[in-house]
Write an enzyme that holds these catalytic residues in place. Structure first.
Site, PDB file in Angstrom:
ATOM      1  N   ARG A 158     117.287 -89.725  18.027  1.00 36.91           N
ATOM      2  CA  ARG A 158     117.557 -90.105  19.423  1.00 36.91           C
ATOM      3  C   ARG A 158     117.483 -88.897  20.354  1.00 36.91           C
ATOM      4  O   ARG A 158     117.097 -89.018  21.515  1.00 36.91           O
ATOM      5  CB  ARG A 158     118.895 -90.820  19.555  1.00 36.91           C
ATOM      6  CG  ARG A 158     120.088 -90.056  19.055  1.00 36.91           C
ATOM      7  CD  ARG A 158     121.358 -90.849  19.352  1.00 36.91           C
ATOM      8  NE  ARG A 158     122.523 -90.257  18.715  1.00 36.91           N
ATOM      9  CZ  ARG A 158     123.768 -90.502  19.088  1.00 36.91           C
ATOM     10  NH1 ARG A 158     124.012 -91.331  20.085  1.00 36.91           N
ATOM     11  NH2 ARG A 158     124.775 -89.952  18.452  1.00 36.91           N
ATOM     12  N   SER A 206     123.894 -93.408  24.819  1.00 37.20           N
ATOM     13  CA  SER A 206     123.779 -93.574  23.373  1.00 37.20           C
ATOM     14  C   SER A 206     122.357 -93.268  22.896  1.00 37.20           C
ATOM     15  O   SER A 206     122.157 -92.556  21.925  1.00 37.20           O
ATOM     16  CB  SER A 206     124.136 -95.004  22.950  1.00 37.20           C
ATOM     17  OG  SER A 206     125.517 -95.240  23.093  1.00 37.20           O
ATOM     18  N   GLU A 266     119.207-107.543  29.231  1.00 41.66           N
ATOM     19  CA  GLU A 266     117.970-107.154  28.536  1.00 41.66           C
ATOM     20  C   GLU A 266     116.803-108.087  28.827  1.00 41.66           C
ATOM     21  O   GLU A 266     115.649-107.655  28.873  1.00 41.66           O
ATOM     22  CB  GLU A 266     118.211-107.096  27.024  1.00 41.66           C
ATOM     23  CG  GLU A 266     119.183-106.019  26.573  1.00 41.66           C
ATOM     24  CD  GLU A 266     120.641-106.437  26.695  1.00 41.66           C
ATOM     25  OE1 GLU A 266     120.912-107.606  27.059  1.00 41.66           O
ATOM     26  OE2 GLU A 266     121.521-105.594  26.428  1.00 41.66           O
ATOM     27  N   PHE A 292     119.336-105.395  20.155  1.00 39.04           N
ATOM     28  CA  PHE A 292     119.197-106.150  21.406  1.00 39.04           C
ATOM     29  C   PHE A 292     117.733-106.310  21.795  1.00 39.04           C
ATOM     30  O   PHE A 292     117.301-107.383  22.223  1.00 39.04           O
ATOM     31  CB  PHE A 292     119.966-105.452  22.529  1.00 39.04           C
ATOM     32  CG  PHE A 292     121.416-105.248  22.213  1.00 39.04           C
ATOM     33  CD1 PHE A 292     122.160-106.261  21.612  1.00 39.04           C
ATOM     34  CD2 PHE A 292     122.044-104.051  22.488  1.00 39.04           C
ATOM     35  CE1 PHE A 292     123.503-106.072  21.297  1.00 39.04           C
ATOM     36  CE2 PHE A 292     123.394-103.852  22.185  1.00 39.04           C
ATOM     37  CZ  PHE A 292     124.110-104.867  21.584  1.00 39.04           C
ATOM     38  N   ARG A 331     119.986 -93.201  14.612  1.00 39.06           N
ATOM     39  CA  ARG A 331     121.019 -92.601  15.449  1.00 39.06           C
ATOM     40  C   ARG A 331     121.388 -91.176  15.040  1.00 39.06           C
ATOM     41  O   ARG A 331     121.469 -90.283  15.882  1.00 39.06           O
ATOM     42  CB  ARG A 331     122.268 -93.487  15.390  1.00 39.06           C
ATOM     43  CG  ARG A 331     123.484 -92.932  16.115  1.00 39.06           C
ATOM     44  CD  ARG A 331     124.689 -93.846  15.893  1.00 39.06           C
ATOM     45  NE  ARG A 331     125.821 -93.482  16.705  1.00 39.06           N
ATOM     46  CZ  ARG A 331     126.758 -92.604  16.353  1.00 39.06           C
ATOM     47  NH1 ARG A 331     126.658 -91.974  15.190  1.00 39.06           N
ATOM     48  NH2 ARG A 331     127.774 -92.342  17.154  1.00 39.06           N
TER      49      ARG A 331
END
Lengths: 315, 288
Positions: free
Chosen positions: A13, A40, A61, A86, A170
């Site tokens: 990320r 994030s 979204e 998502f 992540r």
């Protein structure tokens, strides 16, 4: 090439945020749309350093996907920042109708893919994104192995004329590629030569797969490791060649075994070169919130699990 | 815009022609939507023959105005408007819904130049319009984006996501038009059963809803050209907010047996239906 982990640990990320800045500085068409997760996904770097190119879309979204489609028809290249869970599920119909069907150049960052999402649990763990995106006509599907490959594949993805999904993770993971690595779309890479068995891997599972190859090598088993960063279009020739070279195949992915890399490899080999194989991945279950090492252990994704599947196949 | 008597008659004639092309195309295809295209006829003609800054010979002109039909099942109405305006031959309407046709059941921008967005899954048209309006602002272009939505279409949550975000960005270069015909495919349970016109129910009042979401709202008669043009002018002159034009319309407008009958949302047209529709439209044209 023969790659090993370099000892350096970097988060995909972070590479995503850095690469967005690089893309923005080289391409006036690039804008970042965020679904209220920038701090994030690390797209927040853009909001701080290139605020004119950052558009907050809020926790909506479905609208974000449509906005991106509209911008793309006007000659812009929107990059969407959200979690894989998502971006794959919440707005799937929007993705299908206004992005994939008109084949528009919308770039989707599926952050926090797989099981290792920072103790968020099954609602936030996306382990079927490869399956879903692979079944979407016009979609290019990428799963880079490390932070270096994230940047390299984003540079290529940006210039593709259609939609691209980039699967990212992540937490800091081992780096395997040299800094000057150049990504080639649609090409699988032999990252470890071998003769006894082929291990086929994608995304951040590839460093773990290399560790499995190390473990097997210590037992005198020579494993070829084929890294597949492009799930679609799939490098079927490389898969068939590796299977032919070693005669048996283990696939592994931080993803369901239903329709992901393992499914894709089985489709190719079933049609072109039937080969004994085992799929190492999440076995058609949802995950849970727990520390990373516990998740890898419980759901069977450690290097030891990959090595054990290889031993079982060889015996 | 002040309309001369001749211009007004010309636009009314186009609306009649659009209705004729719709009913003939659906008759020919053996399937298709009718009520929605009929309720939108004057709005589509007002856009394509007066309002939109477009050129059928340059359908991809980056500075053109954009139009999105969010209620994509009214596609045949849009195709008829495009054909009358010169984007495609009138005869091509006979290919509606046929294999390899550019005139898909729902608008497909990948095959038909002149369509600014693919639509058909309801509730999805306003968001791309928001994206186009944002793009115009970001690129310093002064084109305007128009999105036609339906009242059934607006039951989808995405419309309200887009409403919130468009207001948040103050996109005054975005105009939505609600084709408020008060009916949908089946409708809601009422004392009189299903398929009953219920747009007067207080909870269905779109004006207060859109105002609450931060939009400038204008109400108009969706079948009256002078009223439509005043609404367009008011929408374009409003600053700092997106505008929605709530157009009161009649589903199936112009064909007596279709008006306000939800069964004509989508239905095959028999030879007898076609003959009656053609006769009624011919009488309307003769009366101009």
């Amino acid at each position: 090439m023969n790659l090993s982990t370099t000892g350096e640990m970097l988060a995909q990320r972070d590479a995503f945020g850095d690469a967005l800045i690089e893309l923005i500085d080289r391409d006036p068409r690039v804008y970042v749309l965020d679904g209220d997760l920038a701090n994030s996904t690390k797209a927040d770097k853009v909001s701080r350093e290139r605020p004119d190119r950052f558009l907050e879309m809020g926790i909506a979204e479905q609208n974000m996907m449509g906005v991106a489609a509209g911008m793309a028809t006007c000659g812009l290249v929107p990059w969407l920042s959200s979690f894989a869970c998502f971006i794959v599920n919440r707005d799937l119909d929007q993705l299908r109708v206004v992005v994939a069907q008109p084949n528009l150049p919308v770039k989707l960052c599926g952050a926090y893919s797989g099981l290792l999402t920072g103790k968020t649990g099954k609602t936030h763990q996306e382990v079927a994104d490869i399956s879903v995106m692979r079944a979407m006509p016009n979609m290019t599907v990428l799963a880079p192995a490390d932070a270096v490959e994230v940047r390299a594949c984003m540079l290529v993805a940006n210039d593709l004329p259609g939609p691209v999904y980039v699967r990212m993770t992540r937490d800091p993971e081992p780096v395997i590629f040299p800094a000057d690595y150049e990504f080639e779309l649609g090409r699988a890479l032999v990252v470890r030569e071998g003769t006894d068995i082929t291990l086929i891997s994608t995304g951040a599972q590839t460093p773990r797969c290399l560790a499995a190859a190390d473990e097997l090598a210590s037992e005198g088993i020579s494993a070829l490791v084929l890294h597949v960063p492009t799930l679609k279009p799939l490098d079927a020739d490389a898969i068939v060649a590796a299977a032919a070279q070693t005669g048996c195949v283990v696939t592994t992915e931080d993803h369901t075994i239903v329709g992901g890399l393992g499914g894709a490899v089985a489709e190719v080999l079933g049609e072109r070169r039937p080969t004994p194989m085992q799929r190492v991945g999440i076995r058609d279950v949802f995950g849970e919130s727990a520390p990373n090492e516990d998740l890898l252990q419980k759901y069977g994704l450690t290097p030891g699990h990959v090595a054990q599947a290889a031993r079982a196949l060889l015996s | 815009m002040s309309l001369t008597r001749e211009r007004h008659a010309e636009l009314k004639r186009y609306a009649i022609q659009l209705r004729r092309l719709v009913v003939e195309s659906v008759h020919h295809a053996g399937a298709g939507h009718l009520g929605g295209p009929m309720s939108a006829a004057e709005l589509l003609i007002a856009l394509y023959f007066a309002e939109l800054n477009i050129d059928p010979d340059r359908p991809r002109d980056p500075d053109r105005d954009r139009f999105i039909l969010s209620k994509g099942h009214s596609s045949i109405g849009l195709y008829a408007a495009l054909a009358l305006r010169g984007y495609l031959p009138i005869e091509e309407l006979a290919t509606f819904d046929a294999i390899d046709s550019r005139l898909q059941g729902h608008p497909d921008m990948s095959v038909l130049p002149g369509l600014d967005m693919s639509t058909g899954s309801l509730g999805q048209g306003l968001s791309p319009g928001l994206g186009m309006a944002l793009a115009a602002r970001l690129k310093g272009q002064d084109f305007r984006t128009w999105v036609m939505i339906g009242d059934g279409d607006s039951q989808e949550g995405q419309i309200w996501e887009a409403a919130f975000v468009a207001a948040r960005y103050g996109l005054d270069n975005l105009t939505a038009i609600l084709d408020w015909n008060g009916l949908q495919q089946y409708g809601w349970a009422t004392e009189k059963g299903y398929g009953v016109l219920d747009r007067l129910a207080a909870q269905e009042n779109p004006l207060s809803r859109w105002r609450a979401f931060g939009w400038n709202t204008i109400e108009t008669d969706g079948h009256d050209f002078p009223a439509i043009f005043s609404a367009f002018a008011a929408a374009k002159s409003h600053r700092g907010q997106p505008t929605i034009i709530v157009a009161r319309t009649v589903k199936g407008k112009g064909i007596s047996y279709m008006e306000n009958d939800f069964n004509w949302h989508s239905k095959p047209v028999t030879d007898q239906d076609l003959k009656q529709a053609q006769d009624e439209l011919a009488a309307q044209e003769a009366a101009l």
